[in-house]
Design a protein around this motif. Structure first.
Motif, short mmCIF file in Angstrom:
data_model
loop_
_atom_site.label_atom_id
_atom_site.label_comp_id
_atom_site.label_asym_id
_atom_site.label_seq_id
_atom_site.Cartn_x
_atom_site.Cartn_y
_atom_site.Cartn_z
N SER A 129 -35.92 88.33 -95.73
CA SER A 129 -36.71 87.57 -96.69
C SER A 129 -36.47 86.06 -96.56
CB SER A 129 -36.38 88.01 -98.11
OG SER A 129 -35.07 87.62 -98.46
N SER A 150 -38.38 101.87 -91.57
CA SER A 150 -39.39 102.07 -92.62
C SER A 150 -40.11 103.38 -92.37
CB SER A 150 -40.37 100.89 -92.64
OG SER A 150 -39.68 99.67 -92.84
N ARG A 194 -37.78 101.13 -97.25
CA ARG A 194 -36.79 100.75 -96.23
C ARG A 194 -35.53 101.58 -96.48
NH1 ARG A 194 -37.44 97.95 -91.82
NH2 ARG A 194 -35.72 96.47 -92.16
N TRP A 238 -34.49 100.82 -100.27
CA TRP A 238 -35.13 99.81 -101.10
C TRP A 238 -36.61 99.74 -100.73
CZ3 TRP A 238 -31.82 99.01 -97.10
CH2 TRP A 238 -32.23 98.20 -96.04
N ARG A 251 -40.21 97.46 -100.05
CA ARG A 251 -40.65 96.13 -99.59
C ARG A 251 -42.17 96.09 -99.54
NH1 ARG A 251 -38.76 93.80 -93.80
NH2 ARG A 251 -40.20 95.41 -93.04
N GLN A 261 -45.28 93.64 -97.89
CA GLN A 261 -45.54 92.60 -96.91
C GLN A 261 -47.02 92.23 -96.91
OE1 GLN A 261 -43.80 94.69 -93.40
NE2 GLN A 261 -42.52 92.87 -93.20
N GLY A 318 -39.43 93.73 -107.31
CA GLY A 318 -39.43 92.65 -106.34
C GLY A 318 -40.75 91.89 -106.45
N ASP A 343 -43.99 88.15 -98.91
CA ASP A 343 -43.30 89.42 -98.98
C ASP A 343 -42.26 89.38 -100.09
OD1 ASP A 343 -41.54 87.65 -97.70
OD2 ASP A 343 -40.48 89.29 -96.75
N TYR A 401 -38.86 92.21 -101.80
CA TYR A 401 -38.20 93.51 -101.72
C TYR A 401 -37.33 93.70 -102.95
CZ TYR A 401 -34.28 90.71 -99.92
OH TYR A 401 -33.29 89.78 -99.76
N THR A 402 -36.94 94.95 -103.20
CA THR A 402 -36.18 95.31 -104.39
C THR A 402 -34.70 95.43 -104.05
OG1 THR A 402 -36.29 97.70 -104.01
CG2 THR A 402 -38.16 96.65 -105.16
#
Length: 338
Positions: free
Chosen positions: A43, A254, A268, A277, A279, A281, A301, A309, A311-312
């Motif tokens: 990120s 992924s 992911r 987690w 994500r 994009q 996220g 993008d 993510y968590t």
């Protein structure tokens, strides 16, 4: 070219040199932070931390940067290994310093507690006079007079009493003297036998074989060996940033994906960290993503104003199949992986 912030003064010289080299590679590539994040899979926030010296980049991020910029990954990885050792030494020194501070505070607190007693420094009492050392054992004198040690009596000489009297010979061998000697001899024999018996029992363990029983060995468990840069595994990863913990990059894949408009939502998963987690994009500002594993749901996220993008945090999970990523566009449209 981006205008970099000055690196922190407290950084180890080896780490500072490594961060400067990363900046030069990014400048030479002509990529912005957002574009660098898109191409490497790490990120924008993580790259800002790496390039500003606030966090050491994981090995996966370094390999990805080498591929994007066309740099030899071997040389860059060598520099990363040196920086990683320096970073670990700095963290160790910090931990030792904090431990020394805690010990000093504890000693100071104990010292204050002890000083409230009747004794003061150098053995002085409350009235400031030093406590007298313990006198030798003797006869106590009157009040105010120190006790004195009685003089040692001298053994009298033989000349004062004359020659010792002759010991009369026993009347017969069966008298009281003979019985006493016989009793003492038998007692000595019995005592020696008891000593031998006790020693035998102790060395043989009571089994009659004479072999010492070997102590039972408790099973030992060792912590799993993690790759360099990985800082958590399993439950310890829950709620943590996957990039900061070194679980992303080439240590993650992924396996589950779903399209949501022009955006892409995916799960992911890192087998090394045993955590997953979510994500999103190619998204727009205001879009968000969450991860759910059973009854657990991660924090959201959110895609920032200048990002594409997000993510968590991670949730510990044995396999990616147990996790589901769900994205929500700013327009309200939703979509999840299956």
């Amino acid at each position: 070219m981006p205008r970099w912030r000055a690196l922190p003064d407290e950084l180890d010289p080896q780490v500072k040199e490594f961060a400067s080299q990363l900046r030069r590679l990014v400048d030479r590539s002509g990529l912005g932070i957002a574009a660098l994040a898109d191409r490497t899979g790490y990120s924008k926030t993580s790259w800002e931390r790496y390039l500003n010296g606030r966090l050491l980049a994981p090995k996966g991020a370094i390999v990805a940067l080498a591929e994007v910029t066309g740099t030899n990954p071997v040389h860059l990885t060598t520099m990363w290994e040196l920086a990683e050792r320096a970073w670990s030494r700095s963290e160790m020194r910090h931990d030792m310093t904090m431990e020394a501070i805690r010990i000093s505070q504890a000693r100071a607190a104990l010292g204050e507690f002890g000083s409230s007693g009747t004794q003061t420094k150098n053995g002085a009492g409350k009235n400031g006079s030093a406590t007298a050392s313990r006198p030798p054992t003797g006869v106590a004198g009157p009040a105010g007079v120190s006790p004195t040690v009685p003089p040692q009596a001298q053994a009298p000489s033989l000349d004062q009493f004359g020659p010792p009297p002759e010991t009369p010979a026993p009347v017969n061998s069966g008298g009281s003297g003979g019985r006493r000697r016989l009793t003492m001899f038998l007692a000595g024999v019995v005592g020696a036998a008891l000593v031998v018996l006790i020693a035998y029992v102790l060395t043989s363990g009571g089994d009659g074989k004479g072999d010492k029983a070997e102590p039972s060995k408790s099973p030992t468990t060792s912590a799993p060996q993690l790759p360099a840069g990985v800082q958590c595994v399993g439950a310890s990863c829950t709620g943590k940033d996957p990039e900061a913990m070194g679980c992303g990059g080439d240590l993650a894949d992924s396996p589950l994906k779903a399209a949501l408009g022009t955006a892409n939502v995916e799960v992911r998963y890192s087998k090394t960290c045993k955590a997953a987690w979510a994500r999103i994009q190619f998204a727009a500002p205001g879009d968000s993503v969450t991860l759910s594993v059973g009854s657990k749901t991660s924090k959201k996220g959110l895609v920032g104003d200048a990002d594409t993008d997000a993510y968590t945090p991670m949730i510990a999970v044995d396999s990616a199949a147990e996790a589901k990523a769900c994205g929500t566009l700013a327009s309200g449209r939703k979509g999840c992986t299956k």
